[in-house]
Write an enzyme that holds these catalytic residues in place. Structure first.
Site, PDB file in Angstrom:
ATOM      1  CG  ASP A  11      -2.061  -0.975   1.092  1.00 39.75           C
ATOM      2  OD1 ASP A  11      -2.471  -1.264  -0.051  1.00 39.75           O
ATOM      3  OD2 ASP A  11      -2.558  -1.460   2.131  1.00 39.75           O
ATOM      4  N   GLY A  12       1.993   1.184   0.705  1.00 37.00           N
ATOM      5  CA  GLY A  12       2.909   2.327   0.745  1.00 37.00           C
ATOM      6  C   GLY A  12       3.394   2.677  -0.658  1.00 37.00           C
ATOM      7  CB  THR A  26      -7.817   0.461   6.887  1.00 37.85           C
ATOM      8  OG1 THR A  26      -7.379   0.941   5.619  1.00 37.85           O
ATOM      9  CG2 THR A  26      -9.262   0.027   6.809  1.00 37.85           C
ATOM     10  CB  SER A  62      -2.700   2.911  14.630  1.00 38.26           C
ATOM     11  OG  SER A  62      -2.316   2.185  13.506  1.00 38.26           O
TER      12      SER A  62
HETATM   13  P1  NAP Z   1       4.790   2.094   6.752  1.00 33.66           P
HETATM   14  O1  NAP Z   1       5.312   2.624   8.025  1.00 33.66           O
HETATM   15  O2  NAP Z   1       5.477   0.964   6.120  1.00 33.66           O
HETATM   16  O3  NAP Z   1       3.229   1.785   6.883  1.00 33.66           O
HETATM   17  C1  NAP Z   1       2.677   1.177   7.946  1.00 33.66           C
HETATM   18  C2  NAP Z   1       1.697   0.130   7.471  1.00 33.66           C
HETATM   19  O4  NAP Z   1       0.499   0.756   6.997  1.00 33.66           O
HETATM   20  C3  NAP Z   1       2.216  -0.743   6.340  1.00 33.66           C
HETATM   21  O5  NAP Z   1       1.940  -2.072   6.681  1.00 33.66           O
HETATM   22  C4  NAP Z   1       1.377  -0.307   5.152  1.00 33.66           C
HETATM   23  O6  NAP Z   1       1.137  -1.359   4.233  1.00 33.66           O
HETATM   24  C5  NAP Z   1       0.089   0.055   5.833  1.00 33.66           C
HETATM   25  N1  NAP Z   1      -0.851   0.893   5.098  1.00 33.66           N
HETATM   26  C6  NAP Z   1      -0.618   1.953   4.289  1.00 33.66           C
HETATM   27  N2  NAP Z   1      -1.780   2.461   3.852  1.00 33.66           N
HETATM   28  C7  NAP Z   1      -2.757   1.696   4.367  1.00 33.66           C
HETATM   29  C8  NAP Z   1      -4.176   1.720   4.288  1.00 33.66           C
HETATM   30  N3  NAP Z   1      -4.802   2.648   3.577  1.00 33.66           N
HETATM   31  N4  NAP Z   1      -4.862   0.789   4.972  1.00 33.66           N
HETATM   32  C9  NAP Z   1      -4.244  -0.146   5.704  1.00 33.66           C
HETATM   33  N5  NAP Z   1      -2.919  -0.219   5.835  1.00 33.66           N
HETATM   34  C10 NAP Z   1      -2.187   0.698   5.168  1.00 33.66           C
HETATM   35  O7  NAP Z   1       4.700   3.309   5.708  1.00 33.66           O
HETATM   36  P2  NAP Z   1       4.053   3.241   4.276  1.00 33.66           P
HETATM   37  O8  NAP Z   1       3.945   1.841   3.788  1.00 33.66           O
HETATM   38  O9  NAP Z   1       4.777   4.223   3.451  1.00 33.66           O
HETATM   39  O10 NAP Z   1       2.558   3.760   4.509  1.00 33.66           O
HETATM   40  C11 NAP Z   1       2.318   5.065   4.882  1.00 33.66           C
HETATM   41  C12 NAP Z   1       1.175   5.072   5.847  1.00 33.66           C
HETATM   42  O11 NAP Z   1       1.555   4.498   7.082  1.00 33.66           O
HETATM   43  C13 NAP Z   1       0.711   6.445   6.218  1.00 33.66           C
HETATM   44  O12 NAP Z   1      -0.137   6.999   5.231  1.00 33.66           O
HETATM   45  C14 NAP Z   1       0.004   6.169   7.530  1.00 33.66           C
HETATM   46  O13 NAP Z   1      -1.367   5.888   7.328  1.00 33.66           O
HETATM   47  C15 NAP Z   1       0.631   4.918   8.043  1.00 33.66           C
HETATM   48  N6  NAP Z   1       1.258   5.157   9.328  1.00 33.66           N
HETATM   49  C16 NAP Z   1       0.753   4.494  10.395  1.00 33.66           C
HETATM   50  C17 NAP Z   1       1.237   4.727  11.672  1.00 33.66           C
HETATM   51  C18 NAP Z   1       0.626   3.983  12.812  1.00 33.66           C
HETATM   52  O14 NAP Z   1      -0.268   3.178  12.570  1.00 33.66           O
HETATM   53  N7  NAP Z   1       1.064   4.227  14.032  1.00 33.66           N
HETATM   54  C19 NAP Z   1       2.255   5.654  11.867  1.00 33.66           C
HETATM   55  C20 NAP Z   1       2.763   6.318  10.761  1.00 33.66           C
HETATM   56  C21 NAP Z   1       2.252   6.067   9.486  1.00 33.66           C
HETATM   57  P3  NAP Z   1       2.272  -1.913   3.238  1.00 33.66           P
HETATM   58  O15 NAP Z   1       3.187  -2.709   4.096  1.00 33.66           O
HETATM   59  O16 NAP Z   1       1.477  -2.736   2.285  1.00 33.66           O
HETATM   60  O17 NAP Z   1       2.949  -0.741   2.595  1.00 33.66           O
HETATM   61 MN    MN Z   2       5.137   0.114   3.650  1.00 37.56          MN
END
Ligand code: NAP
Ligand code: MN
Length: 267
Positions: free
Chosen positions: A51-52, A164, A169
Site C-alpha cells: 500500500d505504501g 484503515t 491505530s
Molecule cells: P509504513 O510505516 O510501512 O506503513 C505502515 C503500514 O500501513 C504498512 O503495513 C502499510 O502497508 C500500511 N498501510 C498503508 N496504507 C494503508 C491503508 N490505507 N490501509 C491499511 N494499511 C495501510 O509506511 P508506508 O507503507 O509508506 O505507509 C504510509 C502510511 O503508514 C501512512 O499513510 C500512515 O497511514 C501509516 N502510518 C501508520 C502509523 C501507525 O499506525 N502508528 C504511523 C505512521 C504512518 P504496506 O506494508 O502494504 O505498505
Molecule cells: Mn510500507
C-alpha cells in the site's frame, strides 16, 4: 478496456523484482498492452509493492484524473487495501484486464492547504504532529465554528480509504469509501480544566472545511505528513483540510469489495 492499453509500472528498481516482472511485461505485450517508460504516457499506472508503494505511485504521478491506478503486491498472501493483484498470480491480472472482469472504483482524496499557500492532496491522510517533546496547541474550526482547542501530540485527518491506516491505530472508525467524507482523530489529547476536546473521532461531510490554527508558542514547527511523505515546511500557522474534487480511480476485481479487503486484512 481496448482504449486503455498503455501500462506504466511504478516500483523500486531492484534486480530480483526486475527479473520477476519480465514475464508479466511479456504477457501484457502479447495481449495487446504497451509498456511505457513514463507515467505521462500511461492510461493505467500499476504499483508493485504494498500500500505504501501505491500511495507513492499516486503521489509521484500527480493524482492523475485521466487514468486508472492499480496495485500488485509482491509476495503471495500479502494483502493490501489498495492492491487487488499479486505478482505470483499476475496472469490473473492480465486475463481479467483482457476479459473486462474489472470494475472501476473511485476513492475520495483530501486537499490540504498550509499557511494559505499551496495545496496538497492526500489519499490516506494528512497528519499534524508535534516535533518536540512538548505538546502542540491548535484551535480547531469546523467551517466558521470554533469547535475546540486541542493540546496534545497532534491530529490525523484521514480519507475513507486512509481510515484503515494511521487512523485505525488510534481507534478511528473504518469508513466505507462510498461515503464522500473525512475523519478527524486525536493523538493523545490533554483533557483537563483548561483544555477540553471531543475525545472521540469525528467525521465531516463533503461540504465541510476543517481549519486548524496552530498556536505560535515556540512549538509551531509540527511534522506534517502527506500520506507517507513529510512536508518540508517549517513554521506552520494555518492548516485547512477539505474534500477534494479529485477522485482516484482504481481497477477492481469483481467480488473484491472494500469490506472483503478489510476482512482479508484484519480478520
Ligand atoms: P509504513 O510505516 O510501512 O506503513 C505502515 C503500514 O500501513 C504498512 O503495513 C502499510 O502497508 C500500511 N498501510 C498503508 N496504507 C494503508 C491503508 N490505507 N490501509 C491499511 N494499511 C495501510 O509506511 P508506508 O507503507 O509508506 O505507509 C504510509 C502510511 O503508514 C501512512 O499513510 C500512515 O497511514 C501509516 N502510518 C501508520 C502509523 C501507525 O499506525 N502508528 C504511523 C505512521 C504512518 P504496506 O506494508 O502494504 O505498505
Ligand atoms: Mn510500507
Amino acid at each position: 478496456m481496448a482504449e486503455r492499453s498503455n501500462l506504466y509500472f511504478y516500483y523500486k528498481k531492484d534486480d530480483e523484482l526486475e527479473k520477476k516482472l519480465q514475464p508479466l511485461f511479456e504477457l501484457a505485450r502479447e495481449n495487446g498492452f504497451d509498456i511505457v517508460d513514463h507515467a505521462d504516457k500511461a492510461n493505467i499506472i500499476i504499483s508493485v509493492g504494498g500500500d505504501g508503494m501505491f500511495l507513492q505511485a499516486v503521489r509521484k504521478t500527480g493524482f492523475r484524473q485521466d487514468c486508472l491506478y492499480t496495485g500488485i503486491t509482491r509476495a503471495e498472501g500479502e494483502a493490501g487495501l489498495y492492491c487487488d493483484f499479486n505478482l505470483e498470480r499476475f496472469d490473473e491480472m492480465v486475463h481479467s484486464m483482457m476479459h473486462e472482469e474489472l470494475e472501476v472504483r473511485r476513492f475520495p482524496v483530501i486537499e490540504t492547504n498550509v499557511n494559505n499557500n499551496t495545496s496538497f492532496y492526500c489519499l490516506n491522510e494528512v497528519s499534524i504532529r508535534s516535533s518536540l517533546i512538548k505538546t502542540i496547541t491548535m484551535d480547531v474550526y469546523i467551517d466558521d465554528l470554533h469547535f475546540e482547542t486541542f493540546q496534545g501530540d497532534g491530529l490525523i485527518v484521514s480519507t475513507p480509504t486512509g481510515s484503515t491506516a494511521y487512523n485505525k491505530s488510534i481507534n478511528g472508525a473504518v469508513v466505507d469509501p462510498k461515503l464522500p467524507c473525512f475523519q478527524v482523530s486525536e493523538l493523545a489529547s490533554l483533557n483537563n480544566n483548561r483544555y477540553r476536546t471531543l475525545g472521540s473521532s469525528f467525521i465531516l461531510g463533503a461540504e465541510r472545511t476543517l481549519a486548524l490554527q496552530i498556536t505560535q508558542d515556540g512549538n509551531d514547527h509540527p511534522i506534517i505528513g502527506l500520506d507517507n511523505e513529510a512536508l518540508p515546511i517549517r513554521n506552520v500557522h494555518d492548516v485547512t483540510v477539505k474534500l477534494s474534487d479529485k477522485l482516484i480511480k482504481t481497477i477492481k476485481l469483481k467480488n473484491n469489495s472494500y469490506w472483503e479487503r478489510v476482512k482479508r486484512t484484519f480478520l
